[in-house]
Design a protein around this motif. Structure first.
Motif, PDB file in Angstrom:
ATOM      1  N   LEU A   1       0.845  -1.186   0.000  1.00 25.89           N
ATOM      2  CA  LEU A   1       0.000   0.000   0.000  1.00 25.89           C
ATOM      3  C   LEU A   1       0.887   1.244   0.000  1.00 25.89           C
ATOM      4  CD1 LEU A   1      -2.918   1.045   0.092  1.00 25.89           C
ATOM      5  CD2 LEU A   1      -2.719   1.099   2.588  1.00 25.89           C
ATOM      6  N   VAL A   2       0.774   2.063  -1.036  1.00 28.39           N
ATOM      7  CA  VAL A   2       1.600   3.261  -1.201  1.00 28.39           C
ATOM      8  C   VAL A   2       0.681   4.471  -1.233  1.00 28.39           C
ATOM      9  CG1 VAL A   2       3.257   4.460  -2.664  1.00 28.39           C
ATOM     10  CG2 VAL A   2       3.346   1.972  -2.451  1.00 28.39           C
ATOM     11  N   CYS A   3       1.051   5.516  -0.496  1.00 30.09           N
ATOM     12  CA  CYS A   3       0.267   6.749  -0.460  1.00 30.09           C
ATOM     13  C   CYS A   3       1.135   7.908  -0.941  1.00 30.09           C
ATOM     14  CB  CYS A   3      -0.238   7.026   0.957  1.00 30.09           C
ATOM     15  SG  CYS A   3      -1.276   5.709   1.636  1.00 30.09           S
ATOM     16  N   ASP A   4       0.489   8.860  -1.602  1.00 33.20           N
ATOM     17  CA  ASP A   4       1.233   9.999  -2.136  1.00 33.20           C
ATOM     18  C   ASP A   4       1.696  10.952  -1.038  1.00 33.20           C
ATOM     19  OD1 ASP A   4       0.839   8.930  -4.610  1.00 33.20           O
ATOM     20  OD2 ASP A   4      -0.825  10.258  -5.155  1.00 33.20           O
ATOM     21  N   ALA A   5       0.872  11.209  -0.054  1.00 29.96           N
ATOM     22  CA  ALA A   5       1.235  12.161   1.009  1.00 29.96           C
ATOM     23  C   ALA A   5       0.564  11.738   2.305  1.00 29.96           C
ATOM     24  CB  ALA A   5       0.806  13.574   0.629  1.00 29.96           C
ATOM     25  N   CYS A   6       1.315  11.820   3.385  1.00 29.42           N
ATOM     26  CA  CYS A   6       0.789  11.467   4.698  1.00 29.42           C
ATOM     27  C   CYS A   6       1.154  12.566   5.701  1.00 29.42           C
ATOM     28  CB  CYS A   6       1.354  10.127   5.186  1.00 29.42           C
ATOM     29  SG  CYS A   6       0.803   8.699   4.226  1.00 29.42           S
ATOM     30  N   THR A   7       0.227  12.948   6.522  1.00 24.20           N
ATOM     31  CA  THR A   7       0.454  13.938   7.583  1.00 24.20           C
ATOM     32  C   THR A   7      -0.186  13.434   8.861  1.00 24.20           C
ATOM     33  OG1 THR A   7      -1.548  15.146   6.965  1.00 24.20           O
ATOM     34  CG2 THR A   7       0.524  15.885   5.968  1.00 24.20           C
ATOM     35  N   ASN A   8       0.387  13.879   9.982  1.00 23.95           N
ATOM     36  CA  ASN A   8      -0.222  13.492  11.249  1.00 23.95           C
ATOM     37  C   ASN A   8      -1.072  14.633  11.793  1.00 23.95           C
ATOM     38  OD1 ASN A   8       1.587  15.317  12.182  1.00 23.95           O
ATOM     39  ND2 ASN A   8       2.947  13.844  13.197  1.00 23.95           N
ATOM     40  N   SER A   9      -1.775  14.340  12.835  1.00 26.28           N
ATOM     41  CA  SER A   9      -2.716  15.321  13.379  1.00 26.28           C
ATOM     42  C   SER A   9      -2.025  16.540  13.959  1.00 26.28           C
ATOM     43  CB  SER A   9      -3.586  14.663  14.458  1.00 26.28           C
ATOM     44  OG  SER A   9      -2.758  14.129  15.483  1.00 26.28           O
TER      45      SER A   9
ATOM     46  N   SER B   1       4.826  11.629  15.570  1.00 26.29           N
ATOM     47  CA  SER B   1       3.953  10.832  16.433  1.00 26.29           C
ATOM     48  C   SER B   1       2.504  11.222  16.178  1.00 26.29           C
ATOM     49  CB  SER B   1       4.311  11.064  17.905  1.00 26.29           C
ATOM     50  OG  SER B   1       4.153  12.430  18.229  1.00 26.29           O
ATOM     51  N   GLY B   2       1.578  10.368  16.588  1.00 26.97           N
ATOM     52  CA  GLY B   2       0.161  10.645  16.404  1.00 26.97           C
ATOM     53  C   GLY B   2      -0.393   9.942  15.166  1.00 26.97           C
ATOM     54  N   PRO B   3      -1.716  10.012  15.004  1.00 30.99           N
ATOM     55  CA  PRO B   3      -2.346   9.351  13.837  1.00 30.99           C
ATOM     56  C   PRO B   3      -1.971  10.054  12.535  1.00 30.99           C
ATOM     57  CG  PRO B   3      -3.949  10.652  15.052  1.00 30.99           C
ATOM     58  CD  PRO B   3      -2.702  10.667  15.880  1.00 30.99           C
ATOM     59  N   PHE B   4      -1.901   9.268  11.454  1.00 35.72           N
ATOM     60  CA  PHE B   4      -1.532   9.792  10.148  1.00 35.72           C
ATOM     61  C   PHE B   4      -2.764   9.829   9.234  1.00 35.72           C
ATOM     62  CE2 PHE B   4       2.522   8.390  11.782  1.00 35.72           C
ATOM     63  CZ  PHE B   4       3.396   9.376  11.337  1.00 35.72           C
ATOM     64  N   VAL B   5      -2.807  10.855   8.412  1.00 34.64           N
ATOM     65  CA  VAL B   5      -3.835  10.992   7.378  1.00 34.64           C
ATOM     66  C   VAL B   5      -3.131  10.918   6.028  1.00 34.64           C
ATOM     67  CG1 VAL B   5      -5.623  12.448   6.388  1.00 34.64           C
ATOM     68  CG2 VAL B   5      -5.274  12.408   8.874  1.00 34.64           C
ATOM     69  N   CYS B   6      -3.472   9.884   5.232  1.00 34.39           N
ATOM     70  CA  CYS B   6      -2.803   9.657   3.948  1.00 34.39           C
ATOM     71  C   CYS B   6      -3.781   9.897   2.800  1.00 34.39           C
ATOM     72  CB  CYS B   6      -2.245   8.235   3.873  1.00 34.39           C
ATOM     73  SG  CYS B   6      -1.020   7.880   5.161  1.00 34.39           S
ATOM     74  N   HIS B   7      -3.247  10.325   1.673  1.00 29.98           N
ATOM     75  CA  HIS B   7      -4.047  10.661   0.499  1.00 29.98           C
ATOM     76  C   HIS B   7      -3.580   9.835  -0.702  1.00 29.98           C
ATOM     77  CE1 HIS B   7      -5.715  14.169   2.616  1.00 29.98           C
ATOM     78  NE2 HIS B   7      -4.481  14.389   3.053  1.00 29.98           N
ATOM     79  N   ASN B   8      -4.564   9.532  -1.591  1.00 31.55           N
ATOM     80  CA  ASN B   8      -4.281   8.845  -2.861  1.00 31.55           C
ATOM     81  C   ASN B   8      -3.490   7.560  -2.628  1.00 31.55           C
ATOM     82  OD1 ASN B   8      -5.565  10.942  -4.240  1.00 31.55           O
ATOM     83  ND2 ASN B   8      -3.663  12.092  -4.488  1.00 31.55           N
ATOM     84  N   CYS B   9      -4.025   6.717  -1.758  1.00 35.82           N
ATOM     85  CA  CYS B   9      -3.364   5.452  -1.479  1.00 35.82           C
ATOM     86  C   CYS B   9      -3.765   4.406  -2.518  1.00 35.82           C
ATOM     87  CB  CYS B   9      -3.727   4.952  -0.081  1.00 35.82           C
ATOM     88  SG  CYS B   9      -3.172   6.061   1.243  1.00 35.82           S
ATOM     89  N   HIS B  10      -2.817   3.594  -2.917  1.00 38.58           N
ATOM     90  CA  HIS B  10      -3.063   2.533  -3.883  1.00 38.58           C
ATOM     91  C   HIS B  10      -2.037   1.446  -3.684  1.00 38.58           C
ATOM     92  CE1 HIS B  10      -0.127   5.253  -5.717  1.00 38.58           C
ATOM     93  NE2 HIS B  10       0.360   4.179  -6.321  1.00 38.58           N
ATOM     94  N   TYR B  11      -2.343   0.289  -4.247  1.00 41.14           N
ATOM     95  CA  TYR B  11      -1.413  -0.829  -4.123  1.00 41.14           C
ATOM     96  C   TYR B  11      -0.372  -0.742  -5.226  1.00 41.14           C
ATOM     97  CZ  TYR B  11      -4.373  -2.905  -0.593  1.00 41.14           C
ATOM     98  OH  TYR B  11      -5.080  -3.136   0.568  1.00 41.14           O
TER      99      TYR B  11
END
Length: 758
Positions: free
Chosen positions: A514-522, A532-542
Motif C-alpha cells: 500500500l503506497v500513499c502519495d502524502a501522509c500527515t499526522n494530526s 507521532s500521532g495518527p496519520f492521514v494519507c491521500h491517494n493510497c493505492h497498491y
C-alpha cells in the motif's frame, strides 16, 4: 443442438386440449393473449397430469405442448431424462415460444445457444394475410376507402391540426393566391384553395381522380345533378377504387388540350409546385421521425407524388367518408381517417424497425461533424460525443439483425463463429478504441473509464434489466413464474464470472504494498519516522511497480483467469444445450399457416456485408466518442466513474432493455431474466478475456485490476440477484428492490471522487 421441423396431428391437439381452449388461435394474435392462453393451458393440463398420476414420464412432458409445430430436437431428447424432481412451480413455468417457420424457429433456438443480442426481430417476411387487423392497418395505403364508424375528433387528429394542418393549409392558400395573380394559373389557384380546406381537416374526406364519362357529363350539362355522390358503390371496400373504363370521345366535340401542351401546366410546375414540394417534404420528414404520425407522412407523400401532378379538372374532393360515386367513374387517391396510431412502434421497413431506421441518419451526422469540423466551430465536443454515442444504438441493431439472419440460415458451426465474432463487437469496439486512444495520449483515465463501463454493464444487466422487467411484468400480470433451476445455472455462472474477474484484484490487495502519495499526522508534522500521532494519507493505492510481484505473480494470474473463464463459458453451454437441456424446456412451437418457403429479409451475403459495414461505422463512431469524451470527463461536478457506469455502459444496451420489457409484457419473464444474465456472463467470460488477450499482443497498459468500489458493488449485486431468483417467482416489489439498489449504487458512483490523477 439440432433442430427438427415437425407437425403434430391436429386431432391429437384437439383431443388433449381442454374444451374451453379447443379452437385454434390465429398465427398473429396479440402477443399477450397468446401467452396468457398458453399459460392457462399449461397450468390446467399440468394439474390434470398431477391429479391423474404421481409419476413423471417423458410422455407427460411432451403432452404439455400438443400443438407444437416447430421444436428443438434436443429439448425433446432431454425430456426423457426428466424425473419427478420437477416441482409444481417448474411445471407451471414451461413455455412454448411461437415461431412462424423453420428459419424463425432456428433463430429462436440460437437465442438460447448464444444469448439474446440486440433486438433480434423477425428475419423472414411474415405473410400479410396472416397478420392481425391492427398490423394490416399499419401497412395499408391511403387510397383505400374503408367503412368507418368511429369518431374523427380524436387526440391524434387534433394534434395533426396543431402540428401540421394549419401551416400546410396556409401554404396552399398563399400558393393559390399567387396562382390567381398569374392569370394563366387560375385553375391551379382554385385547385390549391380546395386543397387548403382539405388539409386543414382531411379526416373522412376523400380525393378522387375523375373519369372521362363523369367529366363529359358535367361539361355538357353543368346545371344537371351529376354529383359524384349520387349512387352507392358496392365494390370491395378493402381494395383501391377501380380505375375508369376508357370512353370514346364524342365526334364534333372540341378536343381537350393535353396536359403537357398547356401553358398553365408549366406555370404551375415552375411557380406553384416547388414551394409545395418543400412544404410537403418537411411535413413528411417530421411526421415520419415522430413515428406515431406515419399516416401523415404517407398522406403528404401521396399528395406530392400523385395528386399535385394531375390536371386540376381531374381531381375532386368528396366530403363523405364513404364512396357514393359510380364505381367506374372515379379512382380514390387519398383517404385518411386517423393522423396517429400508437401501434406504429411495430412498423418495419425491409425488416428493420422504424426507430432504427430513423436513428440511422445520426451516424452520418456524427461522421460529418466529427471528421469535418475538427476545430469545433459548428458543434462542441459535448454535442459530438452525444451524437456519436447515440449513433451506436442503430448500428447495434443492424449488427444484431445481421448476426440473427446469418445464424438462422446456417448450421451450428457457422452460427457459433458469427456469434463469437460479432456478438459483442459493439462493446469491444468501443473498449479497444478507448484503450488505444489512452495509450496514444498517455492518458490513464480512459482505462479507468473502460473498467467503469465494464462494471456498469455488469451492474445494469444484473440489477436494472431484470428489475425493470419485473416491475413492468408484475404490474400487468401480478405475479410471474420462471424456472428456478435454469436461473440457478445462470447465478452459478455469475458467481464464477465475478470470482474470476476480481480474483487478481483480491490477490493484489493481499500481497501488494500500500503506497500513499502524502501522509500527515494530526499535529501537522510530515510523515517521518520521528513523527507521532495518527496519520492521514491521500491517494493510497497498491503498488504494482514491483516487477517481481506483477510479472511473476499478478500477470500470470490474469492470464490464467482469462483462459479459465472462456472454458467455464463453454462448459456452461454444453451443460445447458446438451446434457441438461431439459432444465431449460426450450420448445419452439407455432402453427403452420402457409406451405410456401419462408422469404428472408436479408440473405447471408447481404447480412455479412451489413455486418462488416456496420462494424466499421461503429468503430468510427466509437473513435469519435472517445476523442470528444475528455471535456465531459473534466466536469468537476460529475465523477468519471459515474459517466462510465451509466452513459458508456447502458446506452449500447438500450436494445436489450427493450427486448426484456417486451418479453415481460408477453408474460415470459424467463426470457427477460435470460437477457440480463446472458450479457453479464458474456461481459465477464468473453469480453474481458478478449481485452486481456488484445493487451497481450498489443500492450495498451490494460491491467485487470479494479477499484474496491467496482469489486464490492459487483459481488453484492450477484449475491442479491441470487437471493431474488431462489423461489422462481417475480413481482413488481422484487423488481423495485433491484432497481432501487441499482439507483443507490449509481448515487454512490455519482458522489465518488474521480480516479487518482484524473
Amino acid at each position: 443442438m439440432s433442430l427438427s421441423f415437425t407437425q403434430s396431428p391436429d386431432t391429437t391437439s384437439r383431443r388433449r386440449r381442454p374444451t374451453e381452449h379447443a379452437h385454434d388461435s390465429s398465427n398473429d394474435q396479440d402477443s399477450q393473449a397468446s401467452n396468457s392462453h398458453e399459460e392457462v393451458y399449461d397450468c390446467v393440463h399440468s394439474t390434470e397430469q398431477l391429479n391423474a398420476t404421481h409419476t413423471c414420464t417423458s410422455a407427460s412432458h411432451h403432452s404439455l405442448y400438443p400443438a407444437a409445430k416447430y421444436t428443438s430436437a434436443h429439448a425433446f431428447s432431454g425430456a426423457s431424462h426428466h424425473t419427478c424432481e420437477d416441482s409444481w412451480e417448474e411445471i407451471q413455468s414451461k413455455r412454448t415460444i411461437r415461431a412462424e417457420n423453420e428459419v424463425e424457429a432456428n433463430k429462436l433456438v440460437n437465442n438460447y445457444r448464444f444469448g439474446f443480442r440486440k433486438w433480434k426481430s423477425h428475419v423472414t417476411e411474415r405473410p400479410f394475410e396472416d397478420r392481425s387487423d391492427v398490423v394490416k392497418e399499419l401497412y395499408s395505403e391511403l387510397n383505400v376507402i374503408k367503412p368507418h364508424s368511429g369518431q374523427f375528433i380524436t387526440c391524434g387528429n387534433v394534434a395533426y391540426v396543431l402540428l401540421f394542418g394549419w401551416w400546410v393549409s396556409l401554404a396552399y392558400f398563399l400558393v393559390g393566391t399567387f396562382m390567381f395573380i398569374t392569370i394563366v394559373g387560375v385553375p391551379y389557384g382554385k385547385f390549391c384553395w380546395k386543397l387548403c380546406c382539405y388539409f386543414l381537416w382531411p379526416f373522412g374526406n376523400t380525393i378522387h381522380e375523375i373519369g372521362n364519362t363523369l367529366r363529359r357529363c358535367c361539361e355538357q350539362a353543368p346545371d344537371c345533378e351529376c354529383s359524384i355522390e349520387t349512387e352507392e358503390d358496392n365494390s370491395p371496400v378493402l381494395l383501391p377504387s377501380p380505375t375508369e373504363v376508357p370512353v370514346i370521345e364524342v365526334p364534333g366535340r372540341p378536343p381537350r388540350t393535353p396536359y403537357w401542351h398547356r401553358l398553365s401546366t408549366y406555370v404551375w410546375l415552375l411557380l406553384g409546385y416547388p414551394p409545395l414540394v418543400i412544404i410537403h417534404s418537411l411535413a413528411c420528414f417530421i411526421s415520419w421521425i415522430l413515428v406515431f404520425t406515419i399516416p401523415v407522412s404517407k398522406m403528404n407523400a401521396q399528395t406530392l407524388g400523385v395528386i399535385l401532378l394531375l390536371a386540376p379538372e381531374n381531381v375532386s374532393i368528396s366530403t363523405s367518408s364513404k364512396r357514393k360515386h359510380p364505381g367506374y367513374e372515379t379512382r380514390a387517391l387519398l383517404c385518411c381517417y386517423h393522423a396517429a396510431n400508437w401501434y406504429y412502434y411495430k412498423y418495419t421497413v425491409d425488416g428493420i424497425n422504424v426507430f432504427a431506421v430513423n436513428l440511422l441518419p445520426l451516424v452520418i451526422v456524427a461522421l460529418v461533424i466529427g471528421y469535418v469540423d475538427k476545430e469545433n466551430q459548428y458543434a462542441s465536443s459535448d454535442v459530438k460525443f452525444a451524437i456519436a454515442i447515440s449513433s451506436i444504438i442503430p448500428l447495434s441493431y443492424y449488427i444484431g439483425m445481421g448476426v440473427a439472419s446469418i445464424s438462422a440460415q446456417s448450421n451450428f458451426a457457422v452460427g457459433a463463429v458469427v456469434n463469437a465474432t460479432f456478438g459483442s463487437i459493439t462493446e469491444l469496439t468501443f473498449y479497444i478504441t478507448a484503450l488505444l486512444r489512452s495509450h496514444q495520449t498517455a492518458n490513464s483515465c480512459l482505462q479507468e473509464v473502460v473498467k467503469a463501463a465494464l462494471t456498469g454493464t455488469l451492474l445494469g444487466c444484473i440489477l436494472f434489466i431484470p428489475g425493470i422487467c419485473m416491475i413492468i411484468g408484475g404490474l400487468r400480470h401480478r405475479e410471474q413464474r420462471f424456472n428456478s433451476r435454469s436461473a440457478g445455472v445462470s447465478s452459478a455462472l455469475l458467481f464464477i464470472s465475478v470470482g474470476g474477474v476480481f480474483a487478481p484484484t483480491l490477490f493484489s490487495k493481499a500481497y501488494g504494498n500500500l503506497v500513499c502519495d502524502a501522509c500527515t499526522n494530526s499535529t501537522g508534522g510530515n510523515g517521518t519516522a520521528n513523527s507521532s500521532g495518527p496519520f492521514v494519507c491521500h491517494n493510497c493505492h497498491y503498488d504494482l511497480s514491483n516487477g517481481t510481484l506483477f510479472k511473476n505473480h499478478v500477470e500470470p494470474l490474469v492470464y490464467s483467469v482469462s483462459i479459465l473463464l472462456p472454458v467455464a463459458y463453454i462448459i456452461g453451454l454444453i451443460f445447458t444445450l446438451k446434457t441438461h437441456s431439459h432444465i431449460y424446456d426450450i420448445h419452439v412451437g407455432g402453427q403452420e399457416s402457409s406451405q410456401q418457403e419462408p422469404v428472408v429479409h436479408w440473405s447471408r451475403w447481404r447480412s455479412l456485408l451489413i455486418l462488416i459495414v456496420a462494424t466499421m461505422l461503429t468503430s468510427a463512431c466509437a473513435d469519435l466518442a472517445t476523442e470528444h469524451i475528455q471535456p465531459i470527463l473534466n466536469q468537476p461536478n460529475v465523477s468519471q466513474y459515474f459517466i462510465g457506469v451509466t452513459v458508456l455502459a447502458m446506452v449500447p444496451e438500450i436494445p436489450e432493455i427493450v427486448n426484456g420489457i417486451q418479453f415481460a409484457l408477453q408474460n415470459n419473464i424467463s426470457l427477460s431474466l435470460e437477457v440480463g444474465s446472458c450479457i453479464a456472463v458474456q461481459v465477464c467470460m468473453l469480453q474481458i478475456p478478449i481485452l486481456v488477450l488484445f493487451n497481450a499482443f498489443y500492450d495498451v497498459g490494460f491491467v485487470l485490476l479494479f477499484s474496491d468500489q467496482h469489486m464490492w458493488a459487483s459481488i453484492f449485486s450477484v449475491v442479491l440477484v441470487n437471493y431474488i431468483f431462489m423461489d422462481g417467482k417475480s413481482d413488481y416489489f422484487q423488481g423495485t428492490a433491484l432497481v432501487i439498489i441499482y439507483l443507490i449504487l449509481l448515487a454512490l458512483y455519482y458522489f465518488a471522487p474521480s480516479p487518482a490523477g484524473c
